[in-house]
Design an enzyme around this catalytic site. Structure first.
Site, PDB file in Angstrom:
ATOM      1  N   GLY A 193       0.797  -1.218   0.000  1.00 12.13           N
ATOM      2  CA  GLY A 193       0.000   0.000   0.000  1.00 12.13           C
ATOM      3  C   GLY A 193       0.836   1.277   0.000  1.00 12.13           C
ATOM      4  O   GLY A 193       2.056   1.260   0.202  1.00 12.13           O
ATOM      5  N   HIS A 194       0.154   2.389  -0.194  1.00 13.23           N
ATOM      6  CA  HIS A 194       0.807   3.693  -0.351  1.00 13.23           C
ATOM      7  C   HIS A 194       1.609   4.102   0.883  1.00 13.23           C
ATOM      8  O   HIS A 194       1.219   3.851   2.016  1.00 13.23           O
ATOM      9  CB  HIS A 194      -0.238   4.772  -0.656  1.00 13.23           C
ATOM     10  CG  HIS A 194      -1.142   5.102   0.495  1.00 13.23           C
ATOM     11  ND1 HIS A 194      -0.857   6.077   1.408  1.00 13.23           N
ATOM     12  CD2 HIS A 194      -2.328   4.571   0.879  1.00 13.23           C
ATOM     13  CE1 HIS A 194      -1.822   6.156   2.305  1.00 13.23           C
ATOM     14  NE2 HIS A 194      -2.726   5.241   2.005  1.00 13.23           N
ATOM     15  N   ASP A 195       2.760   4.705   0.628  1.00 12.68           N
ATOM     16  CA  ASP A 195       3.616   5.298   1.661  1.00 12.68           C
ATOM     17  C   ASP A 195       4.198   4.279   2.629  1.00 12.68           C
ATOM     18  O   ASP A 195       4.747   4.647   3.670  1.00 12.68           O
ATOM     19  CB  ASP A 195       2.854   6.380   2.448  1.00 12.68           C
ATOM     20  CG  ASP A 195       2.498   7.573   1.585  1.00 12.68           C
ATOM     21  OD1 ASP A 195       3.410   8.361   1.278  1.00 12.68           O
ATOM     22  OD2 ASP A 195       1.323   7.714   1.199  1.00 12.68           O
TER      23      ASP A 195
END
Length: 309
Positions: free
Chosen positions: A217-219
């Site tokens: 997932g993001h970041d």
């Protein structure tokens, strides 16, 4: 996300058509989410529950939906919809640029790197030396790939973050302007999906290996020399420290930290931050020896009931 030059508070307020609190020439260097903000950054907040966290964060410009007392040394942008206006900033400073060729002319590809047929390499992508990118891999704009990286077929690197705000008419997406950064000697299996950061970087550390069908997932930041087995799903904003092993079908919640050299056994749900150097199993997650003892005791329940009868 850092801007290409220093902007003034008044410029940003005019771009958003909103009021501001602070000197007109207050410097604005970039924009970021709360967990990665630095001085000079804009952070947005649209719920009273998180006002204090945003106002006391490292960010020096707060995009907020209520005029509140401004901390010393900071500035405010007063918006009726900070979520919407954060998207306005992303569109302005990191606009989507459509592609017309399979490999962008602005991409940089290192010596001895092999790109197999039917790959897409987006604008301003950087790929290092001695990499092997197998067929049908997609690498979105601005992503960075180190040296000696192998990416198997069908993997997608740099897709948008799964980040939405519920509106009466449906879900409003927070636009992604960040990158994926893959360091040297990383191996990525087939059909993996690695989302870019909303404003920062999703990072995979040197020497880490991903099996097939892994989602990141993001970041999220994955450390060095980790092993992540098939069908594992890692949520956004997770920190996985060095030499962690995640076996098949592990799932995590967002915003947690998995300590160095932790081992997570298959089908475990990582529901909270955990210390390194231990082996874990089950949902909710516990140290594996304790969890296996509990499961063994559960098997004894039918015989105990028979004795009670």
């Amino acid at each position: 996300m850092k801007f290409s030059r220093i902007h003034q508070l008044k410029e940003i307020a005019e771009l958003l058509s909103c009021a501001y609190v602070g000197p007109a020439d207050f410097p604005v260097l970039g924009m970021n989410e709360i967990h990665v903000v630095e001085p000079g950054d804009i952070v947005f907040v649209d719920h009273p529950k998180y006002y204090d966290k945003a106002l006391q964060s490292a960010a020096t410009i707060v995009l907020i939906n209520k005029e509140v007392s401004c901390p010393e040394g900071k500035a405010l942008l007063i918006s009726d919809d900070p979520f919407r206006d954060f998207n306005v900033l992303t569109r302005h400073f990191k606009p989507f640029v459509s592609a017309h060729v399979a490999i962008s002319a602005t991409a940089t590809i290192g010596e001895q790197t092999v790109i197999q047929p039917n790959c897409f390499i987006g604008n301003h992508v950087t790929i290092g030396k001695n990499c092997l990118i197998h067929a049908n891999v997609t690498i979105y704009d601005h992503c960075v790939i180190g040296d000696d990286v192998v990416i198997q077929s069908g993997t997608i690197i740099g897709a948008d973050a799964f980040y939405y705000k519920k509106r009466p008419e449906g879900f409003d997406q927070l636009l992604s302007g960040g990158r994926v950064v893959i360091e040297d000697r990383v191996g990525i299996g087939a059909l993996c999906t690695i989302d870019r950061g909303v404003t920062g970087d999703t990072t995979i550390g040197a020497g880490t290996k991903l099996d097939n069908q892994v989602h990141v997932g993001h970041d999220t930041v994955i450390g060095q020399k980790c092993l992540i087995a098939a069908q594992t799903g890692i949520a956004g904003c997770v920190i996985i420290e060095d030499e962690v092993t995640l076996w098949g079908q592990v799932g995590t919640t967002s915003g947690i930290t998995i300590g160095s050299k932790a081992v997570i056994l298959g089908q475990t749900g990582v529901t909270k931050s955990i210390e390194g150097g231990k082996t874990y199993f089950g949902t909710p997650i516990e140290e594996s020896r304790e969890k296996l003892k509990q499961l063994a005791n559960i098997k004894k329940i039918p015989s105990i009931i028979e004795k009670l009868k």
